[in-house]
Design an enzyme around this catalytic site. Structure first.
Site, PDB file in Angstrom:
ATOM      1  N   HIS A 145      -9.316  15.529  40.405  1.00  0.00           N
ATOM      2  CA  HIS A 145     -10.375  16.498  40.081  1.00  0.00           C
ATOM      3  C   HIS A 145      -9.883  17.944  40.143  1.00  0.00           C
ATOM      4  O   HIS A 145     -10.668  18.863  39.918  1.00  0.00           O
ATOM      5  CB  HIS A 145     -11.573  16.314  41.018  1.00  0.00           C
ATOM      6  CG  HIS A 145     -12.255  15.004  40.804  1.00  0.00           C
ATOM      7  ND1 HIS A 145     -13.201  14.810  39.822  1.00  0.00           N
ATOM      8  CD2 HIS A 145     -12.084  13.797  41.408  1.00  0.00           C
ATOM      9  CE1 HIS A 145     -13.608  13.545  39.840  1.00  0.00           C
ATOM     10  NE2 HIS A 145     -12.941  12.919  40.792  1.00  0.00           N
ATOM     11  N   SER A 186     -14.232  13.436  45.132  1.00  0.00           N
ATOM     12  CA  SER A 186     -15.003  13.239  43.903  1.00  0.00           C
ATOM     13  C   SER A 186     -16.510  13.250  44.110  1.00  0.00           C
ATOM     14  O   SER A 186     -17.258  13.511  43.175  1.00  0.00           O
ATOM     15  CB  SER A 186     -14.592  11.935  43.233  1.00  0.00           C
ATOM     16  OG  SER A 186     -14.747  10.850  44.121  1.00  0.00           O
ATOM     17  N   LYS A 193     -10.122  13.707  33.061  1.00  0.00           N
ATOM     18  CA  LYS A 193     -11.204  14.569  33.555  1.00  0.00           C
ATOM     19  C   LYS A 193     -11.037  15.956  32.894  1.00  0.00           C
ATOM     20  O   LYS A 193     -11.402  16.096  31.739  1.00  0.00           O
ATOM     21  CB  LYS A 193     -11.178  14.590  35.074  1.00  0.00           C
ATOM     22  CG  LYS A 193     -11.388  13.159  35.646  1.00  0.00           C
ATOM     23  CD  LYS A 193     -11.592  13.121  37.119  1.00  0.00           C
ATOM     24  CE  LYS A 193     -11.519  11.714  37.696  1.00  0.00           C
ATOM     25  NZ  LYS A 193     -12.534  10.776  37.190  1.00  0.00           N
TER      26      LYS A 193
END
Ligand SMILES: Cc1ncc(COP(=O)(O)O)c(C=O)c1O
Length: 367
Positions: free
Chosen positions: A194, A166, A222
């Protein structure tokens, strides 16, 4: 002075005190994790509203009590399809997923092997499991193999890693780690928070590589633009988590709006699976411009592009200068990143256009 005041003062003195900001005005936002710009997509919003109209604003309880909605099932089936795993269990958030997965898989007699730069939720999950934790050097499979070889513990061995990190935006050597886990008879947990929506036509790095770890964890908050988390695994493991993951059992089910939004995001992704690769192309362009301008973007190969400043105060001053120019790029400082590696963390999203990227690179160069 109170103990809290004293610690806050120490943080202030070290340039590490954090504050919540409500930003007014319009910014070119390079700090959001809304990578595919789905949080404002009309279909995603529509599906969230439809779910609220149908089911109300809350799940009403833990999923093992009265809070299990038919939409949870639908979302879990679709996420299993996306990741290429047999089954999925949805949790309240990505953080709760990692906490629930690691505390269910490991206990006092076990050992967790964790990449040094793993996300805080994996770190906390490992600590809360009461297992022994051994940290291996970042993305270093040789060091991991050495630690495994030297481990005489008879309990379960569990390797845990992010797929896309991240704060550095680099990608773990997952094929090698997977092969090592199989050879050593370890469980492997990969956090794709991610990578979901971006790599592997949206299914993540494991899907791109065609590997199936024991558990993939992910988030709906996300690239999918909403809120929530999930664990993808075998049907048997899912059943085990339903029984043993305390952060699943003792908390309220994901609310209808979040489930509906995630279903909407998967619908959009299903019809345009190339969104992730377009994003990665844009990020590669951005990195190229930064490197040409002499910046250090660490090992980034994803949509997360750090620009290393060194000291916390330097990162903060860069961030403030960009903010004055209407660009939002948040400074990330220790303890979130190791000392001496404070940085601006840029995340490229599909809301950005090529000229935005040119502008940011030019502003940075002028600092
Ligand atoms: C690698 C990683 N795992 C898990 C999480 C937690 O996800 P969530 O925000 O859904 O709790 C994050 C981000 O916050 C993350 O970066």
């Amino acid at each position: 002075m109170s103990f809290a005041g004293k610690i806050l003062q120490e943080l202030e003195d070290q340039g590490l005190r954090r504050q919540l900001h409500v930003r007014s005005g319009k910014f070119l936002n390079f700090s959001t994790n809304d990578y595919l710009n789905l949080s404002s997509h009309p279909l995603v919003k529509k599906r969230a509203i439809e779910a609220v109209d149908l089911l109300g604003t809350g799940a009403g309880g833990s999923r093992l009590m009265a809070g299990n909605l038919p939409l949870h099932d639908e979302l879990e089936c679709k996420l299993a399809g996306l990741t290429g795993m047999e089954a999925v269990l949805v949790f309240g958030s990505g953080f709760l997923t990692n906490l629930g997965v690691l505390t269910a898989l490991a206990g006092r007699d076990d050992v967790i092997f964790s990449d040094r730069l793993n996300h805080a939720s994996l770190v906390d999950g490992a600590v809360a499991s009461r297992a022994e934790v051994r940290r291996y050097r970042h993305c270093n499979v040789e060091h991991l193999a050495d630690l495994l070889g030297a481990c005489g513990n008879a309990g379960r061995k569990i390797i845990v890693t992010d797929s896309v990190f991240s704060m550095d935006g680099d990608v773990a050597p997952l094929r090698d780690i997977y092969e090592l886990s199989v050879a050593e008879g370890c469980l492997l947990v990969v956090d794709e928070a991610h990578a979901i929506g971006v790599f592997g036509s949206g299914g993540g790095v494991c899907r791109e590589l065609g590997i199936h770890p024991d558990v993939i964890t992910g988030t709906l908050s996300k690239a999918l633009g909403g809120y929530g988390g999930f664990a993808a695994c075998s049907a048997e493991m899912r059943e085990y988590f339903v029984n043993r993951s305390r952060s699943f059992v003792y908390t309220t089910g994901l609310p209808p709006a979040s489930v509906g939004a995630a279903l909407g995001a998967l619908e959009v992704l299903g019809s345009t699976p190339e969104m992730g690769s377009s994003l990665l192309d844009l990020a590669a362009d951005f990195r190229k411009k930064l490197v040409e301008a002499g910046f250090n973007t660490a090992g980034s190969t994803s949509q997360i592009v750090p620009v290393i400043a060194g000291e916390g105060s330097a990162a903060l001053s860069w961030s403030r200068s960009l903010e004055e120019a209407g660009i939002l790029a948040v400074a990330v400082r220790p303890p979130t990143v190791p000392p001496g590696t404070a940085r601006l963390r840029f995340s490229v999203t599909l809301a950005h256009k090529s000229d935005n990227i040119v502008r940011v690179a030019a502003e940075l160069k002028g600092l």
